[in-house]
Enzyme design. Structure first.
Site, PDB file in Angstrom:
ATOM      1  N   GLU A  91      10.775  -4.496   4.409  1.00  0.00           N
ATOM      2  CA  GLU A  91      10.956  -5.898   4.015  1.00  0.00           C
ATOM      3  C   GLU A  91      10.537  -6.115   2.562  1.00  0.00           C
ATOM      4  O   GLU A  91      11.219  -6.802   1.789  1.00  0.00           O
ATOM      5  CB  GLU A  91      10.118  -6.830   4.906  1.00  0.00           C
ATOM      6  CG  GLU A  91      10.452  -6.774   6.369  1.00  0.00           C
ATOM      7  CD  GLU A  91       9.486  -5.861   7.116  1.00  0.00           C
ATOM      8  OE1 GLU A  91       9.324  -4.683   6.716  1.00  0.00           O
ATOM      9  OE2 GLU A  91       8.903  -6.313   8.118  1.00  0.00           O
TER      10      GLU A  91
ATOM     11  N   HIS B 242      -3.842 -32.690  17.564  1.00  0.00           N
ATOM     12  CA  HIS B 242      -2.646 -33.403  18.011  1.00  0.00           C
ATOM     13  C   HIS B 242      -1.530 -32.429  18.395  1.00  0.00           C
ATOM     14  O   HIS B 242      -0.365 -32.820  18.472  1.00  0.00           O
ATOM     15  CB  HIS B 242      -2.187 -34.370  16.917  1.00  0.00           C
ATOM     16  CG  HIS B 242      -3.289 -35.337  16.557  1.00  0.00           C
ATOM     17  ND1 HIS B 242      -3.535 -36.472  17.281  1.00  0.00           N
ATOM     18  CD2 HIS B 242      -4.248 -35.282  15.592  1.00  0.00           C
ATOM     19  CE1 HIS B 242      -4.578 -37.104  16.752  1.00  0.00           C
ATOM     20  NE2 HIS B 242      -5.027 -36.397  15.735  1.00  0.00           N
TER      21      HIS B 242
ATOM     22  N   LYS C 165       0.841  -1.197   0.000  1.00  0.00           N
ATOM     23  CA  LYS C 165       0.000   0.000   0.000  1.00  0.00           C
ATOM     24  C   LYS C 165       0.881   1.254   0.000  1.00  0.00           C
ATOM     25  O   LYS C 165       0.696   2.162  -0.785  1.00  0.00           O
ATOM     26  CB  LYS C 165      -0.918  -0.023   1.226  1.00  0.00           C
ATOM     27  CG  LYS C 165      -1.793   1.194   1.371  1.00  0.00           C
ATOM     28  CD  LYS C 165      -2.772   1.066   2.519  1.00  0.00           C
ATOM     29  CE  LYS C 165      -3.484   2.407   2.709  1.00  0.00           C
ATOM     30  NZ  LYS C 165      -4.444   2.375   3.801  1.00  0.00           N
TER      31      LYS C 165
ATOM     32  N   LYS D  87       9.256  -0.609  13.451  1.00  0.00           N
ATOM     33  CA  LYS D  87       9.772  -0.239  12.123  1.00  0.00           C
ATOM     34  C   LYS D  87      10.812   0.879  12.255  1.00  0.00           C
ATOM     35  O   LYS D  87      11.882   0.835  11.660  1.00  0.00           O
ATOM     36  CB  LYS D  87       8.622   0.269  11.232  1.00  0.00           C
ATOM     37  CG  LYS D  87       7.686  -0.803  10.709  1.00  0.00           C
ATOM     38  CD  LYS D  87       6.731  -0.174   9.700  1.00  0.00           C
ATOM     39  CE  LYS D  87       5.625  -1.109   9.282  1.00  0.00           C
ATOM     40  NZ  LYS D  87       4.639  -0.498   8.392  1.00  0.00           N
TER      41      LYS D  87
ATOM     42  N   GLY E  18      -4.786  -1.966   5.125  1.00  0.00           N
ATOM     43  CA  GLY E  18      -3.977  -3.100   4.655  1.00  0.00           C
ATOM     44  C   GLY E  18      -4.649  -4.440   4.884  1.00  0.00           C
ATOM     45  O   GLY E  18      -4.717  -5.289   3.999  1.00  0.00           O
ATOM     46  N   ARG E  19      -5.181  -4.633   6.095  1.00  0.00           N
ATOM     47  CA  ARG E  19      -5.768  -5.946   6.425  1.00  0.00           C
ATOM     48  C   ARG E  19      -7.148  -6.147   5.826  1.00  0.00           C
ATOM     49  O   ARG E  19      -7.765  -7.198   6.020  1.00  0.00           O
ATOM     50  CB  ARG E  19      -5.761  -6.151   7.939  1.00  0.00           C
ATOM     51  CG  ARG E  19      -6.304  -4.982   8.742  1.00  0.00           C
ATOM     52  CD  ARG E  19      -5.808  -5.076  10.194  1.00  0.00           C
ATOM     53  NE  ARG E  19      -6.236  -3.959  11.018  1.00  0.00           N
ATOM     54  CZ  ARG E  19      -5.550  -2.845  11.191  1.00  0.00           C
ATOM     55  NH1 ARG E  19      -4.413  -2.661  10.558  1.00  0.00           N
ATOM     56  NH2 ARG E  19      -6.003  -1.888  11.987  1.00  0.00           N
TER      57      ARG E  19
ATOM     58  N   GLU F 216      -4.227  -6.925  14.859  1.00  0.00           N
ATOM     59  CA  GLU F 216      -3.733  -5.594  14.483  1.00  0.00           C
ATOM     60  C   GLU F 216      -4.850  -4.567  14.672  1.00  0.00           C
ATOM     61  O   GLU F 216      -4.591  -3.404  14.950  1.00  0.00           O
ATOM     62  CB  GLU F 216      -3.221  -5.601  13.029  1.00  0.00           C
ATOM     63  CG  GLU F 216      -2.299  -4.435  12.724  1.00  0.00           C
ATOM     64  CD  GLU F 216      -1.450  -4.658  11.470  1.00  0.00           C
ATOM     65  OE1 GLU F 216      -0.364  -5.250  11.564  1.00  0.00           O
ATOM     66  OE2 GLU F 216      -1.877  -4.228  10.388  1.00  0.00           O
TER      67      GLU F 216
END
Ligand code: F6P
Length: 542
Positions: free
Chosen positions: A209, A380, A203, A508, A263-264, A349
């Site tokens: 990263e 499990h 965005k 960040k 973003g999400r 978030e």
């Protein structure tokens, strides 16, 4: 400290303090029609709340609280394009991404007009790639698409592409998120640069990263195909057109979206391009249509029948009423293997906040820890703790009635396990039942006495079940939108902003400062950081 809707909060808290407020087994045994009375339907989904300790009285109190907190008003403000993200001065109009033209406005802008323009551009691009008009620089058809992005620019599309991919699709999608170059080193082995299309999804187009990975992959393309070939293998999904141009991506290869797409919440936007490429335009359109059906329901249904509001109310009961600080998400469908990871970002978030919209400390708990894995694998690994640990962990089961394979027996085993887990959590096993079972197995009295406490389950462990008829684009779209709206409702319940994420920003900023210390050994401000950098550099040099 008093908060808006305090009397209604107190009414919920008073019910939660009553003896037996958390019991579920008793409610199930007393009412054989409970599943019908606590089952709610919308957009093809069934939401079963019968295996919680909600009663009619508790639900009424939660809905009173929803009214006091004006959930419907918040929903309408969000849909009306108000700046509901107060700390960033933005609207949250992700519903416009799946709405017909003219459906949503913010300020003077017809939000859905720009959405339609982007969808058309995406469709043209996907048709070109699938039809072979858009090819690699050497004339090869694209067979692989790599989406480089992180957080919302990765989790949503990666989860959906895995869920909706069906054999026979012409393009395979890969997702590169971690700046750890081991991820790229493993991925590049699967790729032929001549046939690889790279989407840089960000965005902001500044995420460290993503930009580092984009540079790595651009270098790989340039080395393999020559620098002049690179633009034909690149596209960008971003709001930052200046930065995409500076990176060398041609404007016609940039698929944009607006600031009002968080973003999400962005998988429905240009960020979903990898899904459209890998699963097809029809699947992407079906995904949007399913989400739209849930939007329509959310916008119109009364609170007592409104699935997102009911799911949010259930969470308030668990988190604030009963004090359960976490929740597990268990999809019994391997194709939904990344669903919990997507919900982790969407929910944590959004709801990991400690101050109200007015900036005051919240007077109650907010977002729970969310984690999960597909069933039956989860059984499990961590389900033991959920059955017998000291603090209840509510579970969301997601079940799919009809699989897309022909192995009916496997599917029956899968579903039987899911239903058994939900039943075991709710009913548990009393000491008398445990003792009777051991006696039947022939254990002697002393052994029964010794083992009885270990083999007794308290039960009363809550779960909700969401049933999908099949895992289709539409049912998946509705499922994701259900959780998105649940998050917005919880923002309103808790008077917090679910659309910002300032906490992530600090890390960040600090990473930027620590980089030179790692690279050149320059002093780090924090003593523990400086000591660890010393150790790392010593090991690197040795
Ligand atoms: O994790 C913080 C965050 O800002 C998320 O909200 C976002 O989805 C992610 O980073 C990636 O951001 P971008 O799409 O701008 O690269």
């Amino acid at each position: 400290m008093q908060q808006a809707g305090s009397a209604a909060w107190e009414a919920v808290a008073a019910l939660a303090r009553q003896p037996g407020a958390a019991s579920i087994r008793r409610l199930l045994e007393a009412d054989p029609l409970r599943a019908r009375r606590f089952g709610f339907r919308a957009a093809g989904l069934l939401l079963d709340l019968s295996r919680t300790s909600l009663t009619e009285k508790v639900l009424a109190a939660l809905l009173e609280l929803a009214a006091a907190r004006d959930l419907a008003g918040f929903r309408d403000a969000m849909a009306g394009g108000a700046l509901v993200n107060g700390t960033e001065g933005r609207a949250a109009l992700h519903m416009a991404l799946r709405a017909p033209a003219g459906g949503f406005r913010t300020g003077g802008e017809d939000a859905s007009a720009s959405v339609q323009a982007t969808l058309n551009a995406m469709a043209g691009f996907v048709r070109g790639v699938h039809g072979g008009q858009i090819r690699g620089a050497g004339g090869d058809r694209f067979t692989d698409v790599v989406n480089i992005g992180i957080g919302g620019s990765d989790l949503g599309p990666a989860m959906v592409a895995q869920a909706l991919w069906r054999p026979g699709q012409p393009i395979r999608a890969h997702y590169l998120a971690n700046v750890d170059a081991h991820a790229w080193e493993a991925l590049r082995l699967q790729l032929d640069p001549r046939r690889t299309l790279v989407l840089v999804a960000s965005k902001t187009f500044t995420t460290q990263e993503t930009m580092a990975n984009a540079q790595l992959v651009r270098g790989w393309l340039a080395q393999a195909l020559g620098p002049a070939a690179v633009p034909q293998h690149l596209a960008a999904l971003s709001t930052n057109l200046a930065a995409t141009a500076a990176f060398g991506i041609a404007p016609e290869r940039v698929f944009g979206f607006s600031e009002w797409v968080g973003g999400r919440f962005s998988l429905w936007s240009a960020v979903g391009l990898s899904v459209a490429l890998a699963c097809g335009l029809e699947a992407f359109a079906g995904l949007l249509a399913g989400a739209r059906e849930m939007d329509d329901h959310f916008l119109a249904a009364p609170p007592g029948e409104n699935l997102p509001m009911l799911l949010a109310a259930t969470e308030v009961w668990h988190v604030n009423g009963l004090g359960y600080p976490s929740r597990a998400v268990l999809p019994y469908d391997q194709r939904l293997a990344r669903f919990a990871a997507h919900l982790q970002q969407l929910e944590m978030e959004s709801l990991g906040k400690r101050v109200t919209n007015a900036g005051l400390p919240v007077a109650h708990a907010t977002g729970p820890v969310v984690f999960g894995e597909p069933g039956t694998n989860a059984q499990h690994s961590f389900l033991q703790l959920i059955h017998q640990g000291t603090t209840p962990v509510p579970v969301d089961f997601v079940l799919v009635a009809r699989p897309d394979h022909g192995h009916a027996a496997s599917h029956r085993i899968l579903l039987a396990n899911a239903l058994a887990q939900a039943e075991a959590l709710a009913r548990g096993r009393t000491e008398a039942e445990a003792r009777a079972e051991m006696a039947k197995a022939g254990l002697d009295a002393a052994e029964i006495d010794r083992l009885a406490p270990h083999r007794t389950f308290p039960g009363d462990r809550p779960s909700t079940t969401i049933l999908l008829p099949a895992l289709t684009p539409a049912s998946l779209g509705a499922l994701i939108a259900l959780y998105e709206h649940k998050v917005a409702c919880l923002g309103a319940f808790w008077d917090i902003n679910p659309f910002d994420q300032w906490g992530v920003e600090l890390g960040k900023q600090l990473a930027g400062g620590i980089l030179p210390a790692l690279e050149h050994g320059s002093p780090a401000k924090d003593a523990a950081t400086a000591a660890m950098i010393g150790e790392i550099r010593r090991l690197q040099e040795g």
